[in-house]
Design a protein around this motif. Sequence first.
Motif, mmCIF file in Angstrom:
data_model
loop_
_atom_site.group_PDB
_atom_site.id
_atom_site.type_symbol
_atom_site.label_atom_id
_atom_site.label_comp_id
_atom_site.label_asym_id
_atom_site.label_seq_id
_atom_site.Cartn_x
_atom_site.Cartn_y
_atom_site.Cartn_z
ATOM 1 N N TYR A 274 11.599 -31.431 -45.969
ATOM 2 C CA TYR A 274 11.111 -30.162 -45.422
ATOM 3 C C TYR A 274 11.097 -29.089 -46.510
ATOM 4 O O TYR A 274 10.101 -28.384 -46.696
ATOM 5 C CB TYR A 274 11.999 -29.743 -44.256
ATOM 6 C CG TYR A 274 11.709 -28.370 -43.723
ATOM 7 C CD1 TYR A 274 10.587 -28.127 -42.945
ATOM 8 C CD2 TYR A 274 12.568 -27.310 -43.999
ATOM 9 C CE1 TYR A 274 10.325 -26.866 -42.453
ATOM 10 C CE2 TYR A 274 12.318 -26.051 -43.509
ATOM 11 C CZ TYR A 274 11.195 -25.823 -42.741
ATOM 12 O OH TYR A 274 10.933 -24.581 -42.256
ATOM 13 N N PHE A 275 12.212 -28.967 -47.263
ATOM 14 C CA PHE A 275 12.278 -27.960 -48.311
ATOM 15 C C PHE A 275 11.319 -28.280 -49.458
ATOM 16 O O PHE A 275 10.731 -27.371 -50.047
ATOM 17 C CB PHE A 275 13.698 -27.792 -48.816
ATOM 18 C CG PHE A 275 14.592 -27.059 -47.839
ATOM 19 C CD1 PHE A 275 14.232 -25.827 -47.339
ATOM 20 C CD2 PHE A 275 15.777 -27.618 -47.415
ATOM 21 C CE1 PHE A 275 15.031 -25.146 -46.439
ATOM 22 C CE2 PHE A 275 16.593 -26.950 -46.512
ATOM 23 C CZ PHE A 275 16.216 -25.716 -46.023
ATOM 24 N N LYS B 222 6.257 -26.909 -52.360
ATOM 25 C CA LYS B 222 4.926 -27.300 -52.816
ATOM 26 C C LYS B 222 3.876 -26.284 -52.370
ATOM 27 O O LYS B 222 2.910 -26.028 -53.074
ATOM 28 C CB LYS B 222 4.551 -28.677 -52.266
ATOM 29 C CG LYS B 222 5.213 -29.818 -52.980
ATOM 30 C CD LYS B 222 4.760 -31.140 -52.402
ATOM 31 C CE LYS B 222 5.486 -32.303 -53.027
ATOM 32 N NZ LYS B 222 5.100 -33.578 -52.415
ATOM 33 N N ARG B 223 4.084 -25.711 -51.180
ATOM 34 C CA ARG B 223 3.134 -24.727 -50.661
ATOM 35 C C ARG B 223 3.439 -23.317 -51.146
ATOM 36 O O ARG B 223 2.738 -22.370 -50.805
ATOM 37 C CB ARG B 223 3.138 -24.755 -49.134
ATOM 38 C CG ARG B 223 2.585 -26.062 -48.592
ATOM 39 C CD ARG B 223 2.501 -26.058 -47.106
ATOM 40 N NE ARG B 223 3.850 -26.118 -46.553
ATOM 41 C CZ ARG B 223 4.146 -25.930 -45.283
ATOM 42 N NH1 ARG B 223 3.207 -25.653 -44.426
ATOM 43 N NH2 ARG B 223 5.401 -26.014 -44.865
ATOM 44 N N GLY B 224 4.499 -23.154 -51.943
ATOM 45 C CA GLY B 224 4.843 -21.850 -52.486
ATOM 46 C C GLY B 224 5.647 -20.981 -51.535
ATOM 47 O O GLY B 224 5.674 -19.770 -51.680
ATOM 48 N N LEU B 225 6.297 -21.586 -50.570
ATOM 49 C CA LEU B 225 7.079 -20.836 -49.593
ATOM 50 C C LEU B 225 8.566 -21.079 -49.804
ATOM 51 O O LEU B 225 8.968 -22.133 -50.270
ATOM 52 C CB LEU B 225 6.700 -21.276 -48.171
ATOM 53 C CG LEU B 225 5.235 -21.137 -47.784
ATOM 54 C CD1 LEU B 225 4.995 -21.780 -46.443
ATOM 55 C CD2 LEU B 225 4.837 -19.682 -47.754
ATOM 56 N N GLU B 226 9.364 -20.109 -49.464
ATOM 57 C CA GLU B 226 10.813 -20.237 -49.525
ATOM 58 C C GLU B 226 11.366 -19.955 -48.133
ATOM 59 O O GLU B 226 10.925 -19.013 -47.479
ATOM 60 C CB GLU B 226 11.413 -19.246 -50.517
ATOM 61 C CG GLU B 226 11.151 -19.577 -51.963
ATOM 62 C CD GLU B 226 11.930 -20.781 -52.442
ATOM 63 O OE1 GLU B 226 13.066 -20.978 -51.992
ATOM 64 O OE2 GLU B 226 11.389 -21.524 -53.271
ATOM 65 N N PRO B 227 12.328 -20.723 -47.673
ATOM 66 C CA PRO B 227 12.926 -20.417 -46.376
ATOM 67 C C PRO B 227 13.722 -19.112 -46.463
ATOM 68 O O PRO B 227 14.320 -18.814 -47.503
ATOM 69 C CB PRO B 227 13.850 -21.599 -46.098
ATOM 70 C CG PRO B 227 14.105 -22.210 -47.425
ATOM 71 C CD PRO B 227 12.904 -21.912 -48.276
ATOM 72 N N LEU B 228 13.708 -18.336 -45.381
ATOM 73 C CA LEU B 228 14.449 -17.077 -45.388
ATOM 74 C C LEU B 228 15.936 -17.328 -45.526
ATOM 75 O O LEU B 228 16.612 -16.695 -46.308
ATOM 76 C CB LEU B 228 14.169 -16.292 -44.106
ATOM 77 C CG LEU B 228 12.740 -15.826 -43.933
ATOM 78 C CD1 LEU B 228 12.572 -15.158 -42.580
ATOM 79 C CD2 LEU B 228 12.355 -14.876 -45.045
#
Length: 55
Positions: free
Chosen positions: A11-12, A17-23
């Motif tokens: 998941y992480f 890969k999509r350039g997102l970081e979990p809050l």
Amino acid sequence: MKLRIQSIKNYFKSKKKRGLEPLFFEKIGDQKTPRDEMLKNLVKALEKNGWTIKK
């Protein structure tokens, strides 16, 4: 619609890969933790990350 269940590591990786970081991501309990304790842990984690809880 097909649902995919993936591990937390995958998941992480997919988020990065999509350039997102979990809050935030914190463990609030496991299968043996009582529901009430999980709720308290969740509230603490949310408050720690800036959320306000109205009672």
